[in-house]
Design a protein around this motif. Sequence first.
Motif, mmCIF file in Angstrom:
data_model
loop_
_atom_site.group_PDB
_atom_site.id
_atom_site.type_symbol
_atom_site.label_atom_id
_atom_site.label_comp_id
_atom_site.label_asym_id
_atom_site.label_seq_id
_atom_site.Cartn_x
_atom_site.Cartn_y
_atom_site.Cartn_z
ATOM 1 N N MET A 192 0.994 -1.235 0.393
ATOM 2 C CA MET A 192 0.408 0.089 0.168
ATOM 3 C C MET A 192 1.051 1.005 -0.243
ATOM 4 N N VAL A 193 2.183 1.172 1.070
ATOM 5 C CA VAL A 193 2.766 2.454 0.904
ATOM 6 C C VAL A 193 3.362 2.187 -0.548
ATOM 7 N N LEU A 194 4.196 1.484 -0.926
ATOM 8 C CA LEU A 194 4.602 1.583 -2.396
ATOM 9 C C LEU A 194 3.987 2.536 -3.936
ATOM 10 N N ARG A 195 2.174 1.729 -3.469
ATOM 11 C CA ARG A 195 1.556 2.063 -4.804
ATOM 12 C C ARG A 195 1.369 3.859 -4.200
ATOM 13 N N ARG B 138 1.800 9.308 -6.014
ATOM 14 C CA ARG B 138 2.777 10.744 -5.579
ATOM 15 C C ARG B 138 3.043 11.587 -6.368
ATOM 16 N N TYR B 139 3.517 10.498 -7.885
ATOM 17 C CA TYR B 139 4.399 11.106 -8.524
ATOM 18 C C TYR B 139 3.901 11.454 -9.517
ATOM 19 N N THR B 140 2.187 10.164 -10.243
ATOM 20 C CA THR B 140 1.481 11.078 -10.908
ATOM 21 C C THR B 140 0.663 12.408 -10.711
ATOM 22 N N ARG C 264 0.865 7.473 2.464
ATOM 23 C CA ARG C 264 2.371 7.267 2.585
ATOM 24 C C ARG C 264 3.470 7.172 3.695
ATOM 25 N N GLU C 265 3.088 8.222 5.336
ATOM 26 C CA GLU C 265 3.506 8.552 6.009
ATOM 27 C C GLU C 265 2.525 7.737 7.294
ATOM 28 N N THR C 266 1.222 7.510 6.905
ATOM 29 C CA THR C 266 0.831 7.011 7.677
ATOM 30 C C THR C 266 0.852 5.092 8.169
#
Length: 482
Positions: free
Chosen positions: A300-303, A308-310, A324-326
């Motif tokens: 989930m964090v990786l996705r 985030r970059y898109t 991501r932080e959570t």
Amino acid sequence: MGLVRRRPVPVTLYLAVLLVVTDRLGSFTSNTAQILICVALGVAGFRSSARTVAAAVAATIAATALNIADPGVAVSTSTWMYSVLLPVFPAVLGAYLRGSAGRLEERDVTPDALLAAGGVAITVLSTWTSWHSGSQPVWVVGLLAVVGGLSLGIARRLPGLVFLLQGVLLVSADIYLNVAVNTCLILTLIAVGVFAMRVASWAWTGAAYLTGCLLAAIAVVGDGTEVTPFRVGVLMTLVATPVAIGRYLGMRQAAAVAGRLRAEESARLTLAQVRADQLAERERIARDVHDIVAHHVGAMVLRASAARYTAPDGPVADALSDIRETGHQVLQDLRDLLDLLRDPERQPDLPANPADVVRESAERMAAAGLVVDLDLDPATDQAPLIARASAARIVQEGLTNVLKHAGPGTQVRVVVSPAQDGLSVEIRNGRPPTTIERLPSSGRGLAGMRERVRALGGTLTAGPDGEGGWLLAAHLPARSAA
């Protein structure tokens, strides 16, 4: 004598020389030296090795013989007996007191009371009619009879001392009150049996047996008694009987103690095995949890990071960053939880500043869409850390529940303030602004908060507030309940 505890053998040799010198000078100081040398020999027997004590005893025997012998008078057998027994007796007594009998751990005094009562009954009932027939006053004989009987009450704890006392009483009765000799012999045989039961050393048991035979011979053999091998065998068997009974009972007690120790050790080993099995099961659960949960949360964090970059800007980007932080925080909390699961003895890490955790939770929920009004009283910093940490966890879980069940846009008021003997936490949310799709929930959040509060001895209530909203209120005492 000031050096007798540190240098007992040199002090004994010095006193032996002093005894000879004062005897040659005809000084009454020789009597004092004779008394002090016995004390020094007792200390030497208690503190020194057998070889050095034997040398001190030999020197004392020679000095005592010179002190007893008078000029022009032949040395008799009784003189030599006295010269030998006087030094040997305190040395043997000191060696015995060094630890021949172990400490009696049994606290039940019933056997001691029975021994004391039986001893008094034997001595008084069998001798009281003859107290007036001796050369000593009646009260002296009666007192010795009572003391001799009562002494059996401490025979299990001080077997050597009681055996010595009974031997002295028997010899005294043989000299001053012959009719009480048989009674004293019975008490002496009882003392020999108790001595054999309490003293595990065969050497000391043999010495007690030989001494018992000597005392029995004093009591039984008279001037006109014919000594035959058969009578000697009967007398030795008579003394051997209580010794055998005492040794048997002592071995039974030792076997019972050994069995109890084996049972205790077996129980400890069983408990350790159960503990090891529990830790192994905890380790297996920890691995399974890590493999399953960490895999999905990591994905989930990786996705979220890739997405985030898109979408570099806007609310979607902020939501992805928060995800991501959570996720990273969840992974860290999961690692801490698994460490605690693997090692339950380790104390969990408490947040350094729970107030920061409360503010961070409020900011995160506000970023997720809740309208959070936080009222955090600065005085809460004076509360115990465990109460503040629990309050922070309740605020986290409470705000998460509001987001799950009421949805973004819901107004929430959080109040953390000092209360009577503790902290008060109140989370109140209003009506949901719109119909929302409820997020999936395990249903364990409220139950977990109740368990946490109950562990601290506090109270927690949760339910509708009567205005379409929900109220969660908790009280955390400053001191945890037992």
